[in-house]
Design an enzyme around this catalytic site. Structure first.
Site, PDB file in Angstrom:
ATOM      1  N   CYS A  40       0.866  -1.103   0.088  1.00 42.93           N
ATOM      2  CA  CYS A  40       0.054   0.029  -0.062  1.00 42.93           C
ATOM      3  C   CYS A  40       0.772   1.269  -0.041  1.00 42.93           C
ATOM      4  O   CYS A  40       1.952   1.000   0.441  1.00 42.93           O
ATOM      5  CB  CYS A  40      -0.718  -0.038   1.392  1.00 42.93           C
ATOM      6  SG  CYS A  40      -1.892   1.551   1.490  1.00 42.93           S
ATOM      7  N   HIS A  41       0.325   2.193  -0.223  1.00 44.51           N
ATOM      8  CA  HIS A  41       1.003   3.726  -0.405  1.00 44.51           C
ATOM      9  C   HIS A  41       1.432   4.177   0.974  1.00 44.51           C
ATOM     10  O   HIS A  41       2.672   4.582   0.876  1.00 44.51           O
ATOM     11  CB  HIS A  41       0.171   4.662  -1.096  1.00 44.51           C
ATOM     12  CG  HIS A  41       0.871   5.852  -1.428  1.00 44.51           C
ATOM     13  ND1 HIS A  41       1.289   6.869  -0.636  1.00 44.51           N
ATOM     14  CD2 HIS A  41       1.692   6.005  -2.609  1.00 44.51           C
ATOM     15  CE1 HIS A  41       1.934   7.730  -1.400  1.00 44.51           C
ATOM     16  NE2 HIS A  41       2.332   7.422  -2.578  1.00 44.51           N
ATOM     17  N   THR A  42       0.997   3.778   1.963  1.00 40.41           N
ATOM     18  CA  THR A  42       1.379   4.253   3.393  1.00 40.41           C
ATOM     19  C   THR A  42       2.655   3.551   3.626  1.00 40.41           C
ATOM     20  O   THR A  42       3.447   3.975   4.567  1.00 40.41           O
ATOM     21  CB  THR A  42       0.309   3.950   4.247  1.00 40.41           C
ATOM     22  OG1 THR A  42      -1.041   4.252   3.842  1.00 40.41           O
ATOM     23  CG2 THR A  42       0.675   4.433   5.709  1.00 40.41           C
ATOM     24  N   HIS A  62       0.743  -3.704   5.995  1.00 42.35           N
ATOM     25  CA  HIS A  62      -0.477  -3.658   6.881  1.00 42.35           C
ATOM     26  C   HIS A  62      -1.799  -4.004   6.260  1.00 42.35           C
ATOM     27  O   HIS A  62      -2.785  -3.890   6.759  1.00 42.35           O
ATOM     28  CB  HIS A  62      -0.659  -2.091   7.499  1.00 42.35           C
ATOM     29  CG  HIS A  62      -0.901  -1.151   6.378  1.00 42.35           C
ATOM     30  ND1 HIS A  62       0.211  -0.736   5.485  1.00 42.35           N
ATOM     31  CD2 HIS A  62      -2.027  -0.598   5.905  1.00 42.35           C
ATOM     32  CE1 HIS A  62      -0.422   0.191   4.471  1.00 42.35           C
ATOM     33  NE2 HIS A  62      -1.515   0.110   4.743  1.00 42.35           N
ATOM     34  N   GLU A  63      -1.469  -4.684   4.999  1.00 36.88           N
ATOM     35  CA  GLU A  63      -2.541  -5.012   4.372  1.00 36.88           C
ATOM     36  C   GLU A  63      -2.632  -6.682   4.218  1.00 36.88           C
ATOM     37  O   GLU A  63      -2.661  -7.315   3.149  1.00 36.88           O
ATOM     38  CB  GLU A  63      -2.624  -4.390   2.822  1.00 36.88           C
ATOM     39  CG  GLU A  63      -3.792  -4.087   2.451  1.00 36.88           C
ATOM     40  CD  GLU A  63      -3.843  -3.339   0.862  1.00 36.88           C
ATOM     41  OE1 GLU A  63      -4.160  -2.068   0.919  1.00 36.88           O
ATOM     42  OE2 GLU A  63      -3.711  -3.931  -0.117  1.00 36.88           O
ATOM     43  N   CYS A  92     -12.162  -2.450  19.630  1.00 36.34           N
ATOM     44  CA  CYS A  92     -12.367  -3.267  20.892  1.00 36.34           C
ATOM     45  C   CYS A  92     -13.518  -3.498  21.227  1.00 36.34           C
ATOM     46  O   CYS A  92     -13.788  -4.435  22.359  1.00 36.34           O
ATOM     47  CB  CYS A  92     -11.391  -2.373  22.058  1.00 36.34           C
ATOM     48  SG  CYS A  92     -12.371  -1.114  22.495  1.00 36.34           S
ATOM     49  N   CYS A  95     -14.688   0.832  23.892  1.00 35.78           N
ATOM     50  CA  CYS A  95     -14.311   2.033  24.307  1.00 35.78           C
ATOM     51  C   CYS A  95     -15.724   2.922  23.863  1.00 35.78           C
ATOM     52  O   CYS A  95     -16.525   2.466  23.190  1.00 35.78           O
ATOM     53  CB  CYS A  95     -13.023   2.586  23.673  1.00 35.78           C
ATOM     54  SG  CYS A  95     -13.081   2.663  21.844  1.00 35.78           S
ATOM     55  N   CYS A  98     -16.104   2.891  20.031  1.00 38.66           N
ATOM     56  CA  CYS A  98     -16.492   1.565  19.522  1.00 38.66           C
ATOM     57  C   CYS A  98     -18.078   1.676  19.663  1.00 38.66           C
ATOM     58  O   CYS A  98     -18.592   1.001  19.045  1.00 38.66           O
ATOM     59  CB  CYS A  98     -15.807   0.677  19.900  1.00 38.66           C
ATOM     60  SG  CYS A  98     -14.215   0.119  19.197  1.00 38.66           S
ATOM     61  N   CYS A 106     -11.217   3.555  17.161  1.00 38.20           N
ATOM     62  CA  CYS A 106     -11.223   2.753  18.413  1.00 38.20           C
ATOM     63  C   CYS A 106     -10.067   3.674  19.027  1.00 38.20           C
ATOM     64  O   CYS A 106      -9.043   3.846  18.684  1.00 38.20           O
ATOM     65  CB  CYS A 106     -10.814   1.479  18.280  1.00 38.20           C
ATOM     66  SG  CYS A 106     -10.342   0.708  19.716  1.00 38.20           S
ATOM     67  N   ARG A 110      -4.376   3.079  20.945  1.00 39.65           N
ATOM     68  CA  ARG A 110      -3.873   4.181  19.819  1.00 39.65           C
ATOM     69  C   ARG A 110      -2.331   4.630  20.138  1.00 39.65           C
ATOM     70  O   ARG A 110      -1.582   4.477  19.417  1.00 39.65           O
ATOM     71  CB  ARG A 110      -4.573   5.490  19.724  1.00 39.65           C
ATOM     72  CG  ARG A 110      -5.898   5.253  19.107  1.00 39.65           C
ATOM     73  CD  ARG A 110      -6.593   6.586  18.827  1.00 39.65           C
ATOM     74  NE  ARG A 110      -6.604   7.564  17.869  1.00 39.65           N
ATOM     75  CZ  ARG A 110      -6.717   7.232  16.656  1.00 39.65           C
ATOM     76  NH1 ARG A 110      -7.378   6.248  16.213  1.00 39.65           N
ATOM     77  NH2 ARG A 110      -6.262   8.094  15.648  1.00 39.65           N
ATOM     78  N   CYS A 169      -7.132  -2.656   3.853  1.00 44.06           N
ATOM     79  CA  CYS A 169      -6.780  -1.103   3.629  1.00 44.06           C
ATOM     80  C   CYS A 169      -7.647  -0.545   2.828  1.00 44.06           C
ATOM     81  O   CYS A 169      -8.533  -0.028   2.712  1.00 44.06           O
ATOM     82  CB  CYS A 169      -5.363  -1.008   3.755  1.00 44.06           C
ATOM     83  SG  CYS A 169      -4.743   0.698   3.624  1.00 44.06           S
ATOM     84  N   ARG A 362      -2.782  -2.794  -7.473  1.00 45.56           N
ATOM     85  CA  ARG A 362      -2.315  -3.403  -6.352  1.00 45.56           C
ATOM     86  C   ARG A 362      -1.311  -4.636  -6.871  1.00 45.56           C
ATOM     87  O   ARG A 362      -1.548  -5.541  -7.434  1.00 45.56           O
ATOM     88  CB  ARG A 362      -3.134  -3.936  -5.485  1.00 45.56           C
ATOM     89  CG  ARG A 362      -3.695  -3.122  -4.396  1.00 45.56           C
ATOM     90  CD  ARG A 362      -2.646  -2.930  -3.481  1.00 45.56           C
ATOM     91  NE  ARG A 362      -3.161  -2.183  -2.103  1.00 45.56           N
ATOM     92  CZ  ARG A 362      -3.299  -0.629  -2.167  1.00 45.56           C
ATOM     93  NH1 ARG A 362      -2.747  -0.160  -3.048  1.00 45.56           N
ATOM     94  NH2 ARG A 362      -3.564  -0.223  -1.018  1.00 45.56           N
TER      95      ARG A 362
HETATM   96 ZN    ZN Z   1      -2.886   1.128   3.370  1.00 49.31          ZN
HETATM   97 ZN    ZN Z   2     -12.601   0.762  20.793  1.00 50.01          ZN
END
Ligand code: ZN
Ligand code: ZN
Length: 368
Positions: A40-42, A62-63, A92, A95, A98, A106, A110, A169, A362
């Site tokens: 992914c670009h991130t 992360h994908e 979660c 919270c 959520c 969430c 974090r 993602c 992708r």
């Molecule tokens: Zn991404």
């Molecule tokens: Zn949460």
């Protein structure tokens, strides 16, 4: 255990595939064997050093999608053998956020996640006894990863994981922007600017919501052809006069919903200005560069346009990602056409090269 992973050592340098140590999952954590992972670009953004909050060394990615191999104490939602999609945006279910339908952000982990730690403030990754930080709570450019249970979406095992990973993602971000953030109404007119993974996802989302007209804007004829395949009813080549073109197409009024999926602040402005007077909603999906600002003439707002933004398309991942995968399996989302290249983990840097060359939508790493 020993795993192979693509490590970001120095910003701006290629990732290095190395052997690392991965510790057992602790309470609330899950060991996942990755089967596939999108590039992914991130990931590229962080690897390049452009992200001011980036750090190294770390394992990017992360994908991901894979299979649960082992669980820590107290894990009840998944068990070994389950197929999962990784969530950089966890859920979660406890919270304040959520519990509220208005957001998917969430609050549970974090801070630790941003620092590259698992929720207990430590890492499971290490090299010669030296801890290596996790990335986005996922670190899926690796044969195995350990993640919190709240950051895994359990999906139908029928879904091929080299397709399902796109829901981790980009694809979910676009679909969710149309469904959750803009809440596109049936029969409406939508404009999507930018036909990368997120923009094409937004085209899909608008179609699934029953939009009547979906105008897609991009600089590439090839991507516009793909947008048509996913439900766009009209295509425009991007440029400085795009607002005029959209106004012309909509009887001078603008679109009910516009989506920006480029990260370019000038395009964001075009998305605002081509939204309809009275009720038009411009949804900003792209991530702008550090320090950039979005210029809006206030008259556009006072005459009834609204600007919205969302992260991960407002998708509450454990609930909604499995639903998206079900719609893919039902034939409503053509995921195959988004996967343009299959790579091995050793080829991960080629995934970045292809992205920079805008070759395909992708690249997916196949761990099998
Ligand atoms: Zn991404
Ligand atoms: Zn949460």
């Amino acid at each position: 255990m020993k795993i192979r992973a693509a490590v970001l050592e120095d910003f701006g340098a290629p990732l290095e595939v190395q052997e690392l140590d991965l510790a057992e999952p602790r309470a609330g954590e899950v060991l996942v064997r990755l089967v596939a992972c999108g590039v992914c670009h991130t990931d590229l953004y962080t690897a390049s050093g452009a992200d001011p909050s980036g750090y190294s060394p770390t394992v990017l990615g992360h994908e991901g999608a894979g299979v649960v191999e082992a669980i820590g104490d107290g894990v009840s939602d998944v068990e070994p053998g389950d197929h999962v999609v990784t969530l950089f945006s966890p859920q979660c279910r406890e919270c304040e956020h959520c519990h509220d339908h208005r957001t998917n952000l969430c609050l549970a982990i974090r801070e630790q996640q941003n620092q590259g730690h698992l929720p207990d403030g430590t890492t499971r990754l290490s090299r010669d006894g030296e801890p290596i930080r996790h990335f986005m709570g996922t670190s899926t450019f690796a044969e195995y990863t350990v993640m919190p249970e709240i950051a895994l979406a359990k999906i139908d095992p029928e879904a091929p994981l080299d397709r399902a990973c796109l829901f981790a993602c980009g694809l979910s971000t676009g679909i969710g922007a149309a469904m959750n953030t803009a809440k596109v109404a049936p029969g409406s007119t939508c404009v999507v600017i930018g036909a990368g993974m997120v923009g094409l996802g937004a085209v899909v989302g608008c179609r699934l919501q029953g939009a009547e007209r979906i105008v897609c804007v991009d600089l590439s004829g090839e991507r516009l052809a793909l947008a048509r395949r996913h439900g766009a009813t009209q295509e425009l080549l991007g440029g400085p006069d795009i607002v005029e073109q959209i106004l012309e197409l909509t009887g001078g009024m603008g679109a009910d919903y516009t989506f920006e999926a480029t990260g370019n602040v000038n395009v964001m402005r075009q998305a605002v200005e081509s939204a309809r007077m009275g009720w038009g909603v411009a949804t900003i999906c792209g991530v702008a560069g550090k320090g950039e600002t979005l210029d809006i003439v206030p008259r556009f707002l006072i005459t009834g346009r609204r600007v919205a933004g969302s992260s991960f398309g407002g998708v509450k991942g454990r609930d909604q990602v499995p639903q998206f995968v079900d719609r893919y399996l039902a034939g409503e989302i053509d995921v195959d056409s988004f996967v343009s290249h299959k790579l091995t983990l050793d080829d991960v840097n080629r995934g970045f090269d292809l992205m920079e060359a805008q070759d395909g939508i992708r690249s997916v790493i196949d761990f099998a």
